[in-house]
Design a protein around this motif. Structure first.
Motif, mmCIF file in Angstrom:
data_model
loop_
_atom_site.group_PDB
_atom_site.id
_atom_site.type_symbol
_atom_site.label_atom_id
_atom_site.label_comp_id
_atom_site.label_asym_id
_atom_site.label_seq_id
_atom_site.Cartn_x
_atom_site.Cartn_y
_atom_site.Cartn_z
ATOM 1 N N ARG A 405 54.396 167.420 105.125
ATOM 2 C CA ARG A 405 52.941 167.364 105.571
ATOM 3 C C ARG A 405 52.886 169.164 105.251
ATOM 4 O O ARG A 405 51.701 169.568 104.860
ATOM 5 C CB ARG A 405 52.673 167.175 106.939
ATOM 6 N N THR A 406 53.821 169.776 105.787
ATOM 7 C CA THR A 406 53.650 171.375 105.729
ATOM 8 C C THR A 406 53.539 171.846 104.334
ATOM 9 O O THR A 406 52.777 172.634 103.974
ATOM 10 C CB THR A 406 55.126 172.115 106.351
ATOM 11 N N GLN A 407 54.618 171.110 103.322
ATOM 12 C CA GLN A 407 54.545 171.301 102.016
ATOM 13 C C GLN A 407 53.235 171.099 101.333
ATOM 14 O O GLN A 407 52.712 171.850 100.689
ATOM 15 C CB GLN A 407 55.829 170.791 101.188
ATOM 16 N N ALA A 408 52.646 169.813 101.676
ATOM 17 C CA ALA A 408 51.580 169.581 100.860
ATOM 18 C C ALA A 408 50.340 170.440 101.290
ATOM 19 O O ALA A 408 49.531 170.779 100.480
ATOM 20 C CB ALA A 408 51.055 167.962 101.522
ATOM 21 N N LYS A 409 50.345 170.802 102.602
ATOM 22 C CA LYS A 409 49.263 171.732 103.012
ATOM 23 C C LYS A 409 49.319 173.184 102.185
ATOM 24 O O LYS A 409 48.473 173.719 101.988
ATOM 25 C CB LYS A 409 49.386 171.853 104.538
ATOM 26 N N GLN A 410 50.650 173.488 101.713
ATOM 27 C CA GLN A 410 50.721 174.796 101.212
ATOM 28 C C GLN A 410 50.305 174.676 99.693
ATOM 29 O O GLN A 410 49.783 175.436 99.028
ATOM 30 C CB GLN A 410 52.003 175.275 101.130
ATOM 31 N N ASP A 411 50.566 173.436 99.211
ATOM 32 C CA ASP A 411 50.243 172.931 97.779
ATOM 33 C C ASP A 411 48.916 172.510 97.404
ATOM 34 O O ASP A 411 48.410 172.783 96.227
ATOM 35 C CB ASP A 411 51.419 171.952 97.118
ATOM 36 N N TYR A 412 48.104 172.047 98.394
ATOM 37 C CA TYR A 412 46.859 171.565 98.082
ATOM 38 C C TYR A 412 45.720 172.187 99.003
ATOM 39 O O TYR A 412 45.996 172.412 100.220
ATOM 40 C CB TYR A 412 46.796 170.123 98.239
ATOM 41 N N TRP A 413 44.525 172.275 98.594
ATOM 42 C CA TRP A 413 43.472 172.620 99.308
ATOM 43 C C TRP A 413 42.669 171.280 99.663
ATOM 44 O O TRP A 413 42.249 170.718 98.429
ATOM 45 C CB TRP A 413 42.602 173.804 98.720
ATOM 46 N N GLY A 414 42.179 170.962 100.774
ATOM 47 C CA GLY A 414 41.415 169.600 101.206
ATOM 48 C C GLY A 414 40.293 169.532 100.408
ATOM 49 O O GLY A 414 40.167 168.365 99.732
ATOM 50 N N GLU A 415 39.434 170.625 100.375
ATOM 51 C CA GLU A 415 38.185 170.710 99.951
ATOM 52 C C GLU A 415 38.348 170.260 98.385
ATOM 53 O O GLU A 415 37.377 169.320 97.670
ATOM 54 C CB GLU A 415 37.323 171.560 99.922
ATOM 55 N N ASP A 420 38.027 166.518 93.744
ATOM 56 C CA ASP A 420 38.496 165.920 92.427
ATOM 57 C C ASP A 420 38.544 164.419 92.575
ATOM 58 O O ASP A 420 38.117 163.913 91.411
ATOM 59 C CB ASP A 420 40.032 166.352 92.071
ATOM 60 N N LEU A 421 38.582 163.758 93.962
ATOM 61 C CA LEU A 421 38.638 162.407 93.866
ATOM 62 C C LEU A 421 37.228 161.967 93.762
ATOM 63 O O LEU A 421 37.066 160.925 93.211
ATOM 64 C CB LEU A 421 39.142 161.900 95.400
ATOM 65 N N LYS A 422 36.339 162.507 94.223
ATOM 66 C CA LYS A 422 35.031 162.117 94.046
ATOM 67 C C LYS A 422 34.306 161.925 92.660
ATOM 68 O O LYS A 422 33.564 161.366 92.373
ATOM 69 C CB LYS A 422 33.606 163.328 94.744
ATOM 70 N N SER A 432 39.350 166.530 109.101
ATOM 71 C CA SER A 432 39.712 167.960 108.669
ATOM 72 C C SER A 432 40.171 167.954 107.245
ATOM 73 O O SER A 432 40.724 167.110 106.536
ATOM 74 C CB SER A 432 40.597 168.584 109.569
ATOM 75 N N GLY A 433 40.069 169.009 106.565
ATOM 76 C CA GLY A 433 40.470 169.370 105.273
ATOM 77 C C GLY A 433 42.157 169.277 105.038
ATOM 78 O O GLY A 433 42.575 169.009 104.046
ATOM 79 N N SER A 434 42.560 169.977 106.139
ATOM 80 C CA SER A 434 44.256 169.803 106.125
ATOM 81 C C SER A 434 44.554 168.295 106.188
ATOM 82 O O SER A 434 45.732 168.176 105.719
ATOM 83 C CB SER A 434 44.738 170.603 107.581
ATOM 84 N N ALA A 440 47.064 164.253 100.153
ATOM 85 C CA ALA A 440 46.733 164.216 98.847
ATOM 86 C C ALA A 440 47.773 163.570 98.113
ATOM 87 O O ALA A 440 48.982 163.211 98.128
ATOM 88 C CB ALA A 440 47.091 165.763 98.326
ATOM 89 N N PRO A 441 47.133 162.822 96.970
ATOM 90 C CA PRO A 441 47.968 161.848 95.851
ATOM 91 C C PRO A 441 49.390 162.336 95.687
ATOM 92 O O PRO A 441 50.097 161.848 95.463
ATOM 93 C CB PRO A 441 47.204 161.522 94.915
#
Length: 474
Positions: A405-415, A420-422, A432-434, A440-441
């Motif tokens: 989860r920590t790595q994902a939050k570093q690699d992706y921005w929730g918004e 992109d998904l929309k 939350s965005g986090s 993230a996929p």
């Protein structure tokens, strides 16, 4: 630490028995997935599980396997009921975390243009995220009944249909004892009946994209372009607190085992000892709560669809848990043996002919529900005959994490992920965005590859593939 892994045959790898191991360890994966599995402590953990007293045949990790608490997530271990043990780490903190799939009488075309409306109403109706709040209010006496009766209580109180129980693993009730559930756990659970929770839990509106087995799909009531709803949630704070307190009890009761174990997170109690019996009674009571939690959300979803589309027919396809230990009978060395099967991030996948398969599906086998990610496919499988030979009637439970989860939050921005998904036609609504970044996929393994391994091994065979339309995250 380098661990020797030998290829047995296609999609089957083995860590030979050595040292304190009582059985070899088996990894069911493709070469591609095995390389990902090697990136964390999964192999070390499945090897450690092989040291448990009374373990039968193999310590197993599924193709979605990754590092967990004590056991790897995707871990399966069957231990003898005569001389075996129960290990809370082999069930996990979220007791009876599981998946249910609802089928509707709507098509993708009929909901087109209502996606955002659906996301908004489901998000407003069903509490998501950490903390309290549930769709159904219950008092202390009612909680005791939920813990004891499970889905029977929901039926008695007008929150379920008979068909919901008929299509639920164990009919939604195990022989739990509410008195063995810690009081602090009950306080955490009483306000959470009908709530999603946080992390990887979700509600997802899906479209049936592809049918692989027409006969079984028809039996499950599935058609191409049909709208389904998938629910992934568990026992909330009730389960977490129960697991925590029993882990501490076991550590205090069995200090010598703590010292001798390769990993203290594997702490166990011999099945015949009272602490183990108390834990099993509590685990089953908590499992009953989790089925009721998913059922309460089902009631909320039925209400949401009725409000938007008028009277909508929504029926349960199946509800299956993937964090549980259950007593089952399996063939070991040519003899039937009573075992306690620990499944931690692994789904029961019984083929036709087994008594565990619900009556409505006895001529095809048990539905197996495997979610992917917000941006990829999810699948419905059916229990494969070979699961009895190689995996104690089990298969994978999802895509399996690739990044922490920590790595994902570093690699992706929730918004960014939501936007992109929309663009791809997937509407995501989250606390939350986090949370969106964590889920993230790209934070997950390739679910198509996981399913391919399951299908090729005939432990869970492909029936249908679904694509996401609306996703609600805690």
């Amino acid at each position: 630490m380098s661990i020797e892994v030998e290829k047995v045959e296609e999609n089957i790898y083995e860590i030979p028995k050595e040292g304190e191991m009582n059985v070899p360890a088996r990894i069911y994966a493709s070469e591609k997935l095995l390389e990902k599995i090697k990136d964390d402590k999964t192999l070390e953990q499945v090897k450690n599980v092989a040291t448990l007293p009374g373990i039968q045949k193999h310590s197993i990790v599924m193709p979605d396997g990754h590092q967990g608490y004590g056991f790897p997530i995707g871990g399966v271990a069957a231990v003898s009921m005569e001389n075996g043990v129960v290990s809370p780490g082999g069930i996990g903190y979220d007791i009876n975390c599981g998946v249910r799939v609802l089928k509707t009488d709507l098509t993708a075309e009929e909901i087109e243009g209502h996606e955002q409306q659906l996301a908004n109403i489901m998000y407003s109706k069903i509490p998501a995220g950490l903390g309290g709040g549930g769709y159904i209010d219950i008092d202390e006496d009612e909680l005791e009944e939920v813990l004891e009766k499970g889905m029977d209580w929901m039926l008695e109180n007008g929150h379920a249909k008979e068909s919901d129980l008929e299509r639920c693993e164990e009919n939604g009730r195990l022989p739990g004892d509410p008195s063995k559930v810690p009081e602090k756990a009950k306080k955490r659970g009483i306000k959470q009946l009908g709530s999603l929770g946080s992390g990887n839990h979700f509600l997802e509106v899906q479209r049936v994209d592809e049918i692989f087995n027409e006969e079984v799909a028809e039996k499950f009531g599935l058609e191409k372009d049909q709208i389904l709803v998938m629910i992934h949630s568990g026992s909330r704070g009730l389960g977490h607190q129960t697991c925590t307190e029993y882990l501490r009890k076991f550590e205090k009761q069995y200090p010598e085992e703590v010292e001798s174990l390769p990993d203290k997170e594997l702490i166990y109690a011999p099945i015949e000892d009272q602490p183990a019996q108390d834990y099993i009674d509590a685990m089953y009571a908590v499992a009953n709560f989790a089925w009721c939690n998913r059922q309460a959300m089902t009631e909320a979803i039925r209400d949401c669809f009725d409000r938007i589309f008028g009277e909508t027919e929504i029926d349960l396809v199946y509800d299956v848990c993937h964090n549980i230990a259950k007593e089952e009978t399996h063939e070991v060395d040519g003899k039937d043996v009573d075992v306690l099967v620990h499944r931690k991030g692994a789904t029961r996948a019984m083929p036709k002919g087994r008594k565990e398969v619900p009556e409505v599906y006895e001529d095809v086998g048990q539905p197996v529900l495997i979610p992917g990610t917000m941006g990829t496919s999810s699948y419905i499988l059916v229990g494969g005959q070979n699961s009895l030979n190689v995996s104690f009637g089990s298969t994978a439970h999802g895509a399996g994490r690739l990044k922490s989860r920590t790595q994902a939050k570093q690699d992706y921005w929730g918004e960014d992920v939501q936007r992109d998904l929309k663009h791809e036609g997937v509407y995501v609504k989250a606390v939350s965005g986090s949370t969106v970044a964590e889920e993230a996929p790209g934070a997950y393994k390739d679910v198509d590859e996981v399913i391919k391994v399951s299908d090729e091994l005939d432990i869970g065979r492909k029936v249908a593939k679904m694509k996401p339309i609306v996703n609600i995250k805690g």
